[in-house]
Design a protein around this motif. Structure first.
Motif, PDB file in Angstrom:
ATOM      1  N   GLU A 165       0.854  -1.184   0.000  1.00 28.34           N
ATOM      2  CA  GLU A 165       0.000   0.000   0.000  1.00 28.34           C
ATOM      3  C   GLU A 165       0.891   1.237   0.000  1.00 28.34           C
ATOM      4  O   GLU A 165       1.873   1.299   0.753  1.00 28.34           O
ATOM      5  CB  GLU A 165      -0.903   0.022   1.232  1.00 28.34           C
ATOM      6  CG  GLU A 165      -1.965  -1.039   1.224  1.00 28.34           C
ATOM      7  CD  GLU A 165      -3.029  -0.812   0.156  1.00 28.34           C
ATOM      8  OE1 GLU A 165      -3.499   0.330  -0.020  1.00 28.34           O
ATOM      9  OE2 GLU A 165      -3.395  -1.805  -0.505  1.00 28.34           O
ATOM     10  N   GLN A 195      -4.249   6.949  -2.592  1.00 29.96           N
ATOM     11  CA  GLN A 195      -3.786   5.772  -1.857  1.00 29.96           C
ATOM     12  C   GLN A 195      -4.221   4.528  -2.601  1.00 29.96           C
ATOM     13  O   GLN A 195      -5.279   4.510  -3.234  1.00 29.96           O
ATOM     14  CB  GLN A 195      -4.360   5.738  -0.446  1.00 29.96           C
ATOM     15  CG  GLN A 195      -3.714   6.704   0.495  1.00 29.96           C
ATOM     16  CD  GLN A 195      -4.164   6.475   1.934  1.00 29.96           C
ATOM     17  OE1 GLN A 195      -4.981   5.614   2.229  1.00 29.96           O
ATOM     18  NE2 GLN A 195      -3.608   7.254   2.840  1.00 29.96           N
ATOM     19  N   LYS A 225      -2.764   0.179  -3.855  1.00 29.22           N
ATOM     20  CA  LYS A 225      -1.734  -0.853  -3.938  1.00 29.22           C
ATOM     21  C   LYS A 225      -0.850  -0.586  -5.152  1.00 29.22           C
ATOM     22  O   LYS A 225      -1.343  -0.310  -6.245  1.00 29.22           O
ATOM     23  CB  LYS A 225      -2.381  -2.230  -4.064  1.00 29.22           C
ATOM     24  CG  LYS A 225      -1.358  -3.366  -4.064  1.00 29.22           C
ATOM     25  CD  LYS A 225      -2.024  -4.711  -4.200  1.00 29.22           C
ATOM     26  CE  LYS A 225      -2.314  -5.221  -2.813  1.00 29.22           C
ATOM     27  NZ  LYS A 225      -2.722  -6.623  -2.810  1.00 29.22           N
TER      28      LYS A 225
END
Length: 145
Positions: free
Chosen positions: A97, A109, A111
């Motif tokens: 993350e 934000q 992955k």
């Protein structure tokens, strides 16, 4: 500044201990020169691994003497939440993350899915986005407690 040749040799020592070289910095803190070698492993870095790398690097650095002044060798992990500064850092952080602060001050934000020399792909609330490094102000991994 540490030469590329010395950094490559440091990287070989780090790899022999089962870790990846995350970065090499020469900095000054409290009137003391510090050669900071950051090592990384997806499983985390133990104190024993830091000590092993330090013990391997010390004699090598004594012989090569890459810094003209006195300095302290510091071997450590870059931490759970770490700043991603170059393509290598992004490659070592795939699947983690991240938080991206864009030049326009917005934040994303998600992955980290992939990266190359010019950009990276993040999967967040708006789906997959390809972002050029040049569009970012700061990128760091984030740890979810």
């Amino acid at each position: 500044m540490i030469s590329l040749e010395i950094q490559e040799k440091i990287e070989q020592y780090v790899k022999s201990c089962g870790c990846e070289l995350y970065g090499v910095e020469l900095l000054r803190e409290n009137n003391q020169e510090i050669l900071r070698v950051s090592i990384y492993s997806p499983q985390g870095v133990s104190l024993d691994q830091c000590q092993e790398v330090s013990q391997l690097l010390s004699p090598f650095l004594d012989v090569e003497d890459p810094i003209s002044s006195e300095y302290v060798l510091e071997v450590s992990s870059p931490g759970v939440e770490r700043v991603l500064k170059n393509p290598r850092h992004f490659l070592l952080s795939l699947g983690e993350e991240i938080e991206v602060k864009m030049m326009d001050k917005s934040k994303i934000q998600g992955k980290l899915l992939s990266s190359d020399e010019d950009s990276f792909v993040i999967c967040g609330a708006n789906g997959e986005q390809k972002i050029a490094y040049s569009q970012t102000k700061k990128v760091k991994t984030i740890f979810q407690w």
